[in-house]
Motif scaffolding. Structure first.
Motif, mmCIF file in Angstrom:
data_model
loop_
_atom_site.group_PDB
_atom_site.id
_atom_site.type_symbol
_atom_site.label_atom_id
_atom_site.label_comp_id
_atom_site.label_asym_id
_atom_site.label_seq_id
_atom_site.Cartn_x
_atom_site.Cartn_y
_atom_site.Cartn_z
ATOM 1 N N ALA A 140 30.263 30.916 14.518
ATOM 2 C CA ALA A 140 29.314 31.123 13.516
ATOM 3 C C ALA A 140 30.120 31.494 12.073
ATOM 4 C CB ALA A 140 28.282 32.075 13.927
ATOM 5 N N LEU A 141 30.969 32.395 12.129
ATOM 6 C CA LEU A 141 31.771 32.478 10.853
ATOM 7 C C LEU A 141 32.274 31.381 10.240
ATOM 8 C CD1 LEU A 141 33.473 36.058 11.651
ATOM 9 C CD2 LEU A 141 31.264 35.497 10.351
ATOM 10 N N GLY A 142 32.999 30.684 11.105
ATOM 11 C CA GLY A 142 33.390 29.302 10.650
ATOM 12 C C GLY A 142 32.295 28.321 9.984
ATOM 13 N N PHE A 143 30.981 28.337 10.496
ATOM 14 C CA PHE A 143 30.004 27.639 10.050
ATOM 15 C C PHE A 143 29.516 28.356 8.951
ATOM 16 C CE2 PHE A 143 25.417 27.516 9.585
ATOM 17 C CZ PHE A 143 24.961 26.167 9.556
ATOM 18 N N THR A 144 29.731 29.532 8.510
ATOM 19 C CA THR A 144 29.279 30.139 7.421
ATOM 20 C C THR A 144 30.358 29.879 6.405
ATOM 21 O OG1 THR A 144 28.217 31.932 8.654
ATOM 22 C CG2 THR A 144 28.532 32.606 6.420
ATOM 23 N N LEU A 145 31.433 30.097 6.517
ATOM 24 C CA LEU A 145 32.341 29.827 5.719
ATOM 25 C C LEU A 145 32.267 28.293 4.985
ATOM 26 C CD1 LEU A 145 35.292 30.268 4.226
ATOM 27 C CD2 LEU A 145 36.407 29.371 6.173
ATOM 28 N N GLY A 146 32.113 27.156 5.950
ATOM 29 C CA GLY A 146 31.618 25.852 5.569
ATOM 30 C C GLY A 146 30.604 25.943 4.492
ATOM 31 N N ILE A 147 29.687 26.546 4.951
ATOM 32 C CA ILE A 147 28.098 26.048 4.118
ATOM 33 C C ILE A 147 28.269 26.781 2.966
ATOM 34 C CG2 ILE A 147 27.070 27.935 5.233
ATOM 35 C CD1 ILE A 147 24.561 26.206 5.272
ATOM 36 N N VAL A 148 28.923 28.288 2.866
ATOM 37 C CA VAL A 148 28.993 28.896 1.571
ATOM 38 C C VAL A 148 29.883 28.015 0.575
ATOM 39 C CG1 VAL A 148 29.786 30.912 0.615
ATOM 40 C CG2 VAL A 148 28.352 31.132 2.851
ATOM 41 N N LEU A 149 31.076 27.642 1.110
ATOM 42 C CA LEU A 149 32.013 26.761 0.132
ATOM 43 C C LEU A 149 31.275 25.603 -0.275
ATOM 44 C CD1 LEU A 149 35.313 27.199 2.099
ATOM 45 C CD2 LEU A 149 34.689 28.264 0.110
ATOM 46 N N PHE A 150 30.614 24.955 0.572
ATOM 47 C CA PHE A 150 30.007 23.846 0.217
ATOM 48 C C PHE A 150 28.594 24.042 -0.919
ATOM 49 C CE2 PHE A 150 26.794 20.192 1.311
ATOM 50 C CZ PHE A 150 27.317 19.188 1.001
ATOM 51 N N ALA A 151 28.027 25.009 -0.503
ATOM 52 C CA ALA A 151 26.794 25.677 -1.539
ATOM 53 C C ALA A 151 27.422 25.857 -2.808
ATOM 54 C CB ALA A 151 26.130 26.744 -0.894
ATOM 55 N N GLY A 152 28.746 26.551 -2.893
ATOM 56 C CA GLY A 152 29.293 26.904 -4.045
ATOM 57 C C GLY A 152 29.690 25.452 -4.915
ATOM 58 N N ILE A 153 30.249 24.709 -4.324
ATOM 59 C CA ILE A 153 30.497 23.251 -5.026
ATOM 60 C C ILE A 153 29.208 22.605 -5.474
ATOM 61 C CG2 ILE A 153 31.548 21.229 -4.688
ATOM 62 C CD1 ILE A 153 33.444 22.444 -2.472
ATOM 63 N N ARG A 154 28.095 22.608 -4.445
ATOM 64 C CA ARG A 154 27.060 22.103 -5.064
ATOM 65 C C ARG A 154 26.445 22.665 -5.976
ATOM 66 N NH1 ARG A 154 23.179 20.355 -0.237
ATOM 67 N NH2 ARG A 154 21.919 18.903 -1.882
ATOM 68 N N GLU A 155 26.208 24.058 -6.349
ATOM 69 C CA GLU A 155 25.971 24.603 -7.545
ATOM 70 C C GLU A 155 26.593 24.421 -8.806
ATOM 71 O OE1 GLU A 155 26.144 28.968 -6.901
ATOM 72 O OE2 GLU A 155 24.258 29.013 -5.966
ATOM 73 N N ARG A 156 27.930 24.035 -8.454
ATOM 74 C CA ARG A 156 28.948 23.639 -9.805
ATOM 75 C C ARG A 156 28.589 22.153 -10.290
ATOM 76 N NH1 ARG A 156 33.474 26.611 -10.902
ATOM 77 N NH2 ARG A 156 33.589 25.290 -12.686
ATOM 78 N N MET A 157 28.270 21.571 -9.042
ATOM 79 C CA MET A 157 27.944 20.013 -9.435
ATOM 80 C C MET A 157 26.770 19.734 -10.096
ATOM 81 S SD MET A 157 29.399 17.940 -6.195
ATOM 82 C CE MET A 157 28.215 18.518 -4.996
ATOM 83 N N ALA A 158 25.637 20.652 -10.096
ATOM 84 C CA ALA A 158 24.338 20.665 -10.628
ATOM 85 C C ALA A 158 24.488 20.420 -11.921
ATOM 86 C CB ALA A 158 23.596 21.895 -10.236
ATOM 87 N N SER A 159 25.540 21.043 -12.879
ATOM 88 C CA SER A 159 25.922 20.877 -13.998
ATOM 89 C C SER A 159 26.937 19.928 -14.546
ATOM 90 C CB SER A 159 26.124 21.991 -14.877
ATOM 91 O OG SER A 159 27.075 22.842 -13.902
ATOM 92 N N ALA A 160 27.464 19.136 -13.427
ATOM 93 C CA ALA A 160 28.565 18.158 -13.734
ATOM 94 C C ALA A 160 27.864 16.695 -13.978
ATOM 95 C CB ALA A 160 29.385 18.149 -12.564
ATOM 96 N N PRO A 161 28.428 16.111 -14.907
ATOM 97 C CA PRO A 161 28.028 14.684 -15.231
ATOM 98 C C PRO A 161 28.420 13.603 -13.995
ATOM 99 C CG PRO A 161 30.404 15.206 -16.270
ATOM 100 C CD PRO A 161 29.813 16.606 -15.697
ATOM 101 N N ILE A 162 27.342 13.643 -13.237
ATOM 102 C CA ILE A 162 27.715 12.830 -12.018
ATOM 103 C C ILE A 162 26.942 11.475 -12.136
ATOM 104 C CG2 ILE A 162 27.138 12.661 -9.525
ATOM 105 C CD1 ILE A 162 27.105 15.479 -9.259
ATOM 106 N N PRO A 163 27.583 10.451 -11.841
ATOM 107 C CA PRO A 163 26.849 8.778 -11.814
ATOM 108 C C PRO A 163 25.452 8.934 -11.127
ATOM 109 C CG PRO A 163 29.359 8.733 -11.699
ATOM 110 C CD PRO A 163 29.101 10.100 -11.373
ATOM 111 N N LYS A 164 24.601 8.511 -11.956
ATOM 112 C CA LYS A 164 23.275 8.419 -11.417
ATOM 113 C C LYS A 164 23.051 7.743 -9.982
ATOM 114 C CE LYS A 164 18.404 6.904 -12.497
ATOM 115 N NZ LYS A 164 17.446 6.342 -13.524
ATOM 116 N N ALA A 165 23.891 6.866 -9.636
ATOM 117 C CA ALA A 165 24.022 6.104 -8.263
ATOM 118 C C ALA A 165 24.411 7.351 -7.161
ATOM 119 C CB ALA A 165 24.863 4.961 -8.161
ATOM 120 N N LEU A 166 25.163 8.471 -7.538
ATOM 121 C CA LEU A 166 25.662 9.390 -6.608
ATOM 122 C C LEU A 166 24.953 10.630 -6.644
ATOM 123 C CD1 LEU A 166 29.583 8.769 -7.180
ATOM 124 C CD2 LEU A 166 27.993 7.868 -5.480
ATOM 125 N N GLN A 167 23.991 10.710 -7.459
ATOM 126 C CA GLN A 167 23.293 12.101 -7.714
ATOM 127 C C GLN A 167 22.492 12.264 -6.374
ATOM 128 O OE1 GLN A 167 20.893 12.099 -10.991
ATOM 129 N NE2 GLN A 167 22.677 11.979 -12.558
#
Length: 215
Positions: A140-167
């Motif tokens: 479960a801690l491994g699951f938590t580590l993965g989902i928190v890291l993933f969430a941190g990246i997705r928060e940063r991507m919210a303000s990133a210039p991502i191509p429309k096809a990949l949003q």
């Protein structure tokens, strides 16, 4: 002690449930838009996995005693469902905002294949009660580590210039794939040898080596 450490770090890094075993993908993708929400889901899954690992160990012994092992999966799911219902009631009472943020993914822990998977792996690996609980919490801690890291990246991507096809989900899936590749890099670790080396490590000998090296 070394066996326990290998089990813990193996479940968190080498055999990470979501990024290596690919279990629990539904909440991983659905509740990873914000770190706070991901952390709440991680704590909920940790509680359910840890308690479920201990209870299902005892339940398995009862099933074996009465020779009804065929009911294993059904009974395990019922145990997990009861625990999830308890967690849902507690979160709804203690933190209504988190309860609203988790939404449908909180009761879906009942059908989270990672929770059922850890119970079945405990049985297939012949872990005793203590190792079953430790493995459940570590997974479960491994699951938590993965989902928190993933969430941190997705928060940063919210303000990133991502191509429309990949949003949206396309970039999320690409990110999850890259994270999986990164975690697969831990598969070559010899955890047993690593911990055995430090168990035999003599600090005094190392200090003497450094003294001789720089004198």
């Amino acid at each position: 002690m070394i066996e326990v450490l290998v089990l813990i770090f193996g479940a968190i890094l080498v055999n990470n449930f979501v990024l290596v075993r690919f279990l629990g993908i539904c909440p991983f993708l659905g509740v990873s838009r914000q770190v706070d929400t991901a952390l709440g889901m991680g704590f909920a899954v940790t509680f359910v996995m840890g308690i479920a690992s201990g209870i299902t160990y005892g339940v398995q012994k009862v099933l074996e005693y009465y020779h009804v092992e065929v009911l294993q999966t059904l009974v395990f799911i019922l145990v997990i469902a009861v625990l999830v219902q308890f967690v849902e009631i507690v979160i709804k009472k203690v933190s209504p905002p988190l309860y609203q943020a988790l939404g449908i993914y909180l009761p879906l822990i009942t059908t989270n294949c990672a929770v059922l998977g850890v119970a079945l792996l405990n049985y297939n690996s012949n872990y005793n009660f203590i190792l079953s609980v430790i493995h459940g919490i570590a997974a479960a801690l491994g699951f938590t580590l993965g989902i928190v890291l993933f969430a941190g990246i997705r928060e940063r991507m919210a303000s990133a210039p991502i191509p429309k096809a990949l949003q949206g989900f396309p970039i999320a899936l690409l990110t999850a794939g890259l994270m999986s590749i990164a975690f697969l890099g831990f598969s070559g670790l010899n955890l047993t040898g690593f911990f055995e080396y430090f168990a035999k490590f003599d600090w005094n000998t190392y200090q003497a080596y450094l003294v001789n090296l720089f004198n």
